[in-house]
Design an enzyme around this catalytic site. Structure first.
Site: not given
Ligand code: ZN
Length: 399
Positions: A277, A281
């Protein structure tokens, strides 16, 4: 260009014992015993003594926000682009780039350009079309067309389910995009996979179970990530994988425990992958949906958690490596990636007992040599050029 890697203990990712690997151009030509004298005589050939080192395929990271993501706390919280050196340093040689919550100020054209840039800088990069929300934003106006006509597009993602930041898609809308991807995959010979972001709502993977139970959808077309949010979601992921879908854990502090629990619950290890990822964020919201704080995910977390799992998840090294190599290649139908085998791409890592990379190769090019990075991103300046003091007043050094 010929490179002979001599005497490494090979995890392909299955254990092959101590052997030589012959690399010709961008591919692995041969595994076995190779006469070094014959190779050394070839012009430009390189022979690497890898005795005492372990070889494995380069890692495949199926979920990277290569152009950055975020923005959930306003414009100033948009996260930065990834640098190729961060990717290579973490052992990753193939990434799949995705958008996230924001497909307004982040575009697929930008994502595609970044993927092509990463390829020019030395790694392999694909992208997903679409983003969190449906109807999907695309490059050509159609998910099928994006997959069939654009070389780097291998599917759609990350499509959000059980998530406040989605547009609350109906099951029909989910079936529509999975089917478009499937057809696009058939016509282009690509994965045609749909990569799902699973949010924290209690419906968990129920929408994806309904897709597989109620529609004529092939389970491997569905690939769900962020499955470690809680025990119930993990158990739900075990059930989804049992139907034949692929499931992915986002590397983080709980990865070792999550992998161990997945196995205890009877989870199919062949259907499990790990991702970073990276540059997405990591927002935390309260019960009212207000943002509490937001940090940026780091590519190196995947690398750290692979070794942590090798130490203490209870899985063998071969099983752990499969989570970031062979399994991911299978999920994404990358037939030349994820394995050390003849005719496969020469994406290789050689590490020592301390699990430090001594050598790395991406498409046959050396990315790490004797522990030193051989690749530099276009804007990776020398340290003296990155200091803030050299920026014009009032501007940050990060334009
Ligand atoms: Zn996500």
């Amino acid at each position: 260009m010929v490179t002979l890697i001599r005497g490494a203990e090979i995890f392909a990712p299955e254990p092959l014992g101590v052997r030589d690997i012959l690399v010709e151009g961008s591919r692995i030509a041969h595994i076995g015993e190779v006469d070094p004298a014959g190779i050394a005589a070839l012009p430009g050939a390189q022979v690497i003594d890898a005795s005492g080192l372990t070889a494995c395929p380069g890692f495949i990271d199926p979920h990277v926000h290569i152009t950055g993501g975020g923005g959930e706390g306003g414009y100033a919280t948009r996260t930065p682009e990834i640098a190729v050196t961060d990717i290579i340093r973490s052992g990753v040689t193939t990434v799949v780039g995705c958008l996230g919550t924001d497909s307004v100020t982040r575009t697929h054209a930008g994502l595609l350009a970044k993927a092509r840039g990463l390829e020019e800088e030395g790694i392999t990069a694909f992208v997903y079309t679409g983003s969190y929300q449906l109807p999907a934003r695309t490059i050509t106006g159609s998910v099928v067309d994006d997959i069939v006509l654009i070389d780097r597009v291998i599917g759609a993602g990350e499509i959000a389910v059980s998530e406040r930041r989605s547009f609350q898609p109906t099951i029909e809308a989910l079936a529509d995009i999975v089917s478009q991807c499937h057809v696009g995959g058939l016509l282009s010979g690509k994965a045609g996979i749909t990569h799902f972001h699973v949010g924290s709502h209690e419906s968990r993977l129920a929408p994806l179970h309904r897709l597989l139970d109620d529609y004529p959808i092939a389970p491997p077309a569905v690939y769900a990530t962020h499955i470690t949010r809680d025990e119930e979601l993990l158990a739900d992921a075990v059930a989804l994988a049992a139907k034949g879908a692929f499931v992915d854990m986002t590397a983080g502090a709980s990865t070792v425990e999550s992998v161990r629990r997945y196995v205890e619950l009877g989870g199919d290890l062949d259907r499990l992958t790990l991702s970073s990822d990276a540059n997405g964020s990591l927002p935390r919201f309260d019960a009212q949906g207000r943002l509490i704080d937001l940090t940026v995910a780091d590519q190196s977390t995947l690398f750290e958690q692979v070794w942590a799992c090798a130490e203490s998840s209870g899985l063998s090294l071969s099983q752990v490596l499969a989570l970031v190599t062979a399994n991911t290649a299978d999920a994404l139908k990358l037939s030349r990636k994820g394995r050390i085998a003849p005719r496969h791409d020469a994406d290789l890592l050689l590490f020592d007992e301390g699990r430090t990379f001594r050598h790395g190769f991406a498409m046959g090019h050396q990315t790490i040599s004797y522990g030193r990075l051989q690749v530099r991103g276009t804007f990776d300046a020398a340290p003296s050029q990155t200091t803030r003091s050299q920026s014009p007043p009032g501007r940050s050094g990060r334009d």
